[in-house]
Design an enzyme around this catalytic site. Structure first.
Site, PDB file in Angstrom:
ATOM      1  N   ASP A 104    -134.802  51.340   6.405  1.00  0.00           N
ATOM      2  CA  ASP A 104    -134.497  51.861   7.742  1.00  0.00           C
ATOM      3  C   ASP A 104    -134.963  53.310   7.841  1.00  0.00           C
ATOM      4  OD1 ASP A 104    -132.484  52.457   5.799  1.00  0.00           O
ATOM      5  OD2 ASP A 104    -131.155  53.171   7.374  1.00  0.00           O
ATOM      6  N   GLU A 105    -135.119  53.766   9.080  1.00  0.00           N
ATOM      7  CA  GLU A 105    -135.361  55.183   9.371  1.00  0.00           C
ATOM      8  C   GLU A 105    -136.412  55.819   8.448  1.00  0.00           C
ATOM      9  OE1 GLU A 105    -131.090  56.187  11.447  1.00  0.00           O
ATOM     10  OE2 GLU A 105    -131.219  56.576   9.299  1.00  0.00           O
ATOM     11  N   VAL A 106    -137.598  55.221   8.460  1.00  0.00           N
ATOM     12  CA  VAL A 106    -138.703  55.763   7.637  1.00  0.00           C
ATOM     13  C   VAL A 106    -139.377  56.871   8.459  1.00  0.00           C
ATOM     14  CG1 VAL A 106    -140.756  55.186   6.275  1.00  0.00           C
ATOM     15  CG2 VAL A 106    -138.965  53.470   6.614  1.00  0.00           C
TER      16      VAL A 106
END
Length: 486
Positions: free
Chosen positions: A157-159
């Site tokens: 997530d949230e790269v």
């Protein structure tokens, strides 16, 4: 706080109910971990989603990933935790970040060269073979220490800032290439390597980086049949229609085995100290509406009820587990009943020995910690938090007497009215004494369940900034009065 019957939904349809244990902050002592697992099983939870981060006993070249502020769990402790969970009928699913949120890895100097960009500590550079080797070695050690493992969560997530590194810019310069493809190619590479090493493993990943991707892009990604997306939304006003269409999109792209994730703590604000149960119950009511609206083509694998302990490895602590147990119990009962009816609330109150599901008003209907592990800590945190947030303390420097007779101007010149400043001193000292008394109770209880370093961090985060102005005032008054009184 109950929902009228007309608003109730069918209970949670099927699949597992997992509780997320976020160990990247405030890792519970092992004895407390066992008590929590015991409670989770009594609440009707089927499994644990365990995010170890630096609390995993990595070995060899990865030993530097282990926590230094407190000891990582030992191999024996992790095996005993799994055994205990299994004895309670609970599956243990490890969550290991493999792309974004790798702060606990990439903060270490020997790993700096593996960042996508130097200033983002969380995102792995997807172009370096060394990065994939690192991720696979982390996974190898985790899988090895989870005998009989069936399911693995690979994060992703949230790269942040993906595509902004020099190598990514070169890669993206070729026609037809996009950041979406860059993301998918790394995740596919990791997922294929996992399937090659452990063909029997089910792979779960967070969905957020795929939300804006078209069905065709997802179909062509190579992820279909490899991973099961887990769609997360922790808000009390979750958009039901939008969420349903997103899940249907994943299904139409060929990913019909899907998970969802709600939250019982750690999602209100980055520094919240005491949770609001109603907010989290509302989140679960929205998820029940989503589940009731899905087509039969979707094979809902389960729900992960997340309890974040930090927003990321380098942020402050969120609510500790004991203050959030009423919220967790209320959320699970909401899923079981389709609403938090008065019957569901009574079940929560009975299971925890409390009179309200809101921790700030929970009262007590039983003696001791037996039903509610860490109850005294929860009560003492609520009490201290309430004092620290009182206007008397928060706004002390705005008090008429402080602003009128002990302003910064007075302090600099050390020219004050001793009679009034000594009254201010007396008031500030009384508040400090009360805070310190309540703090001692909190500290004493906290170190029973958490490492000393957690207690220290919690105090520095929640208490020190609030009492510092009062301490400064008392010191400054003493210095000024010395100049004015013979």
């Amino acid at each position: 706080m109950s929902v009228p019957d007309r608003m109730s939904c069918p209970p949670w349809p099927k699949g597992k109910k997992l509780v997320h244990l976020d160990l990247k902050g405030a890792p519970p002592r092992v004895e407390y971990l066992h008590k929590l697992i015991d409670l989770f099983s009594k609440l009707g939870v089927d499994g644990l989603l365990v995010e170890y981060e630096d609390m995993f006993p990595y070995e060899g070249e990865l030993k530097l990933l282990q926590a230094t502020t407190q000891h990582a769990y030992s191999r024996e402790e992790l095996l005993s935790m799994q055994e205990f969970a299994k004895s309670k009928g609970m599956e243990v699913i490890p969550l290991v970040q493999t792309f974004g949120h790798m702060e606990f890895v990439l903060k270490h100097r020997p790993m700096w060269n593996l960042r996508e960009v130097p200033y983002c500590v969380g995102t792995l550079n997807p172009h370096k073979d060394e990065g994939v080797r690192l991720v696979m070695e982390m996974l190898r050690q985790v899988v090895k220490l989870h005998p009989g493992l069936n399911t693995l969560h690979i994060g992703a997530d949230e790269v942040y800032v993906l595509g902004e590194g020099e190598e990514s810019k070169k890669w993206l310069a070729s026609p037809g290439r996009s950041v979406e493809q860059l993301f998918l190619s790394h995740v596919t590479k990791v997922a294929k390597a996992i399937k090659k090493a452990w063909p029997h493993l089910t792979i779960v990943m967070w969905d957020d980086m795929m939300r804006d991707m078209s069905q065709d892009v997802l179909k062509a990604s190579g992820l279909v049949g490899l991973v099961q997306p887990m769609l997360w939304d922790y808000t009390p006003n979750l958009d039901v229609d939008k969420t349903v269409s997103l899940l249907e999109k994943y299904c139409s792209a060929g990913m019909s085995d899907l998970w969802v994730a709600s939250s019982f703590k750690g999602s209100t604000s980055v520094y919240t100290c005491v949770p609001c149960t109603q907010r989290h119950v509302d989140n679960h009511l929205q998820w029940l509406k989503v589940a009731a609206s899905l087509s039969s083509a979707i094979n809902l694998q389960g729900i992960a009820i997340t309890g974040w302990q930090r927003y990321d490895h380098l942020s402050v602590l969120c609510e500790l587990m004991p203050v959030a147990l009423p919220s967790l119990a209320a959320c699970v009962e909401t899923l079981n009943h389709g609403q938090l009816s008065s019957e569901a609330q009574s079940k929560v109150n009975e299971k925890l020995g409390i009179s309200s599901v809101e921790v700030e008003a929970m009262g007590s209907t039983s003696s001791g910690d037996s039903l509610f592990p860490g109850r005294k800590l929860a009560e003492s945190i609520v009490e201290l938090n309430s004092l620290l947030n009182s206007d008397d303390i928060r706004l002390f420097e705005n008090d008429m007497f402080v602003r009128g007779w002990f302003s910064p101007y007075h302090r600099r010149r050390k020219m004050v009215t001793p009679l009034i400043t000594m009254q201010i001193h007396s008031q500030a000292s009384a508040f400090l004494t009360t805070v310190h008394q309540k703090l001692e109770v909190v500290r004493e209880e906290m170190v029973r369940f958490y490492p000393d370093s957690t207690a220290q961090e919690w105090i520095e985060e929640h208490v020190s900034p609030v009492v510092a102005p009062l301490q400064r005032i008392t010191e400054d008054i003493r210095a000024c009065v010395k100049e004015m009184v013979p």
